[in-house]
Motif scaffolding. Structure first.
Motif, short mmCIF file in Angstrom:
data_model
loop_
_atom_site.label_atom_id
_atom_site.label_comp_id
_atom_site.label_asym_id
_atom_site.label_seq_id
_atom_site.Cartn_x
_atom_site.Cartn_y
_atom_site.Cartn_z
N VAL A 212 113.04 11.13 35.44
CA VAL A 212 111.89 11.42 34.76
C VAL A 212 111.85 10.91 33.36
CG1 VAL A 212 111.24 13.63 36.09
CG2 VAL A 212 112.91 13.52 33.95
N SER A 213 112.91 9.94 33.23
CA SER A 213 113.15 9.19 31.83
C SER A 213 111.90 8.40 31.34
CB SER A 213 114.41 8.45 32.01
OG SER A 213 114.15 7.21 32.84
N ALA A 214 111.32 7.80 32.25
CA ALA A 214 109.90 7.14 31.91
C ALA A 214 108.97 8.28 31.35
CB ALA A 214 109.59 6.28 33.07
N LEU A 215 108.75 9.29 32.18
CA LEU A 215 107.87 10.37 31.66
C LEU A 215 108.15 10.89 30.37
CD1 LEU A 215 107.18 12.30 35.10
CD2 LEU A 215 105.74 10.48 33.89
N GLU A 216 109.49 10.98 30.02
CA GLU A 216 109.76 11.63 28.95
C GLU A 216 109.75 10.67 27.60
OE1 GLU A 216 114.36 12.42 29.82
OE2 GLU A 216 113.42 14.40 30.48
N LYS A 217 109.99 9.43 28.04
CA LYS A 217 109.84 8.50 26.87
C LYS A 217 108.16 8.26 26.44
CE LYS A 217 113.20 5.08 27.96
NZ LYS A 217 113.83 3.85 28.46
N GLU A 218 107.11 8.40 27.74
CA GLU A 218 105.85 8.33 27.52
C GLU A 218 105.64 9.51 26.53
OE1 GLU A 218 101.85 8.15 29.98
OE2 GLU A 218 103.69 8.29 30.95
N ARG A 219 106.11 10.66 26.99
CA ARG A 219 105.93 12.17 26.36
C ARG A 219 105.97 11.83 24.88
NH1 ARG A 219 108.78 17.19 28.06
NH2 ARG A 219 110.53 16.21 27.12
N GLU A 220 107.19 11.35 24.77
CA GLU A 220 107.64 11.07 22.98
C GLU A 220 106.63 10.27 22.34
OE1 GLU A 220 109.24 12.26 19.97
OE2 GLU A 220 109.84 13.34 21.90
N GLN A 221 106.20 9.25 22.88
CA GLN A 221 105.16 8.23 22.54
C GLN A 221 104.02 8.96 22.11
OE1 GLN A 221 105.25 5.13 25.08
NE2 GLN A 221 106.72 3.87 24.43
N LEU A 222 103.62 9.63 23.00
CA LEU A 222 102.39 10.59 23.07
C LEU A 222 102.47 11.66 21.91
CD1 LEU A 222 101.20 11.21 26.45
CD2 LEU A 222 100.26 9.64 24.88
N ARG A 223 103.27 12.17 21.69
CA ARG A 223 103.73 13.30 20.60
C ARG A 223 103.49 12.44 19.12
NH1 ARG A 223 108.59 17.13 22.77
NH2 ARG A 223 107.51 18.44 24.05
N ARG A 224 104.31 11.11 19.06
CA ARG A 224 103.96 10.23 17.83
C ARG A 224 102.66 10.10 17.41
NH1 ARG A 224 109.20 6.72 19.12
NH2 ARG A 224 108.18 7.34 21.03
N LEU B 50 100.04 11.78 18.65
CA LEU B 50 99.36 12.67 18.18
C LEU B 50 99.63 13.10 16.71
CD1 LEU B 50 97.52 15.32 19.05
CD2 LEU B 50 99.85 16.40 19.80
N ALA B 51 100.93 13.07 16.39
CA ALA B 51 101.22 13.33 14.93
C ALA B 51 100.62 12.38 13.90
CB ALA B 51 102.73 13.26 14.87
N ALA C 11 96.03 11.49 10.30
CA ALA C 11 94.80 10.83 9.87
C ALA C 11 93.76 12.05 9.75
CB ALA C 11 94.48 9.88 10.77
N LYS C 12 93.38 12.87 10.35
CA LYS C 12 92.62 13.98 10.57
C LYS C 12 92.44 14.51 9.11
CE LYS C 12 90.60 17.70 13.13
NZ LYS C 12 91.14 18.61 13.92
N THR C 13 93.83 15.07 9.05
CA THR C 13 94.14 15.89 7.85
C THR C 13 93.54 15.07 6.32
OG1 THR C 13 95.92 17.19 8.84
CG2 THR C 13 95.76 17.12 6.24
#
Length: 86
Positions: free
Chosen positions: A49-61, A63-64, A69-71
């Motif tokens: 699941v390493s590829a999924l974990e990398k994608e999740r981390e990219q998506l978290r960044r 989102l941040a 930008a919204k704030t």
């Protein structure tokens, strides 16, 4: 076939009959030599699941970044609203 004699028959599956056939198929599979070994082997395999974990981390960044930008846009809007009210 013509317009006067149109057939609107639609076959339907009997769910109980289908369930019974699936049960029979599973029972046949269980009796096969090596089936249990195959299932246990598959159950013990690790999934990469390493590829999924990398994608999740990219998506978290991302989102941040979007949240930041919204704030900032909300702060700018508030400043503009305060300016126009005065």
């Amino acid at each position: 076939m013509d317009d006067e004699h149109f057939c609107d028959y639609k076959p339907s599956l009997d769910q109980n009959e289908l369930n019974h056939e699936v049960e029979l198929l599973i029972m046949d599979m269980i009796t096969l030599d090596g089936f249990n070994d195959f299932i246990f082997k598959r159950m013990n395999e690790k999934v990469d699941v390493s590829a999924l974990e990398k994608e999740r981390e990219q998506l978290r960044r991302q989102l941040a970044q979007v949240s930041g930008a919204k704030t900032k846009l909300n702060q700018m809007r508030n400043v503009c609203q305060a300016f126009w009210k005065s």
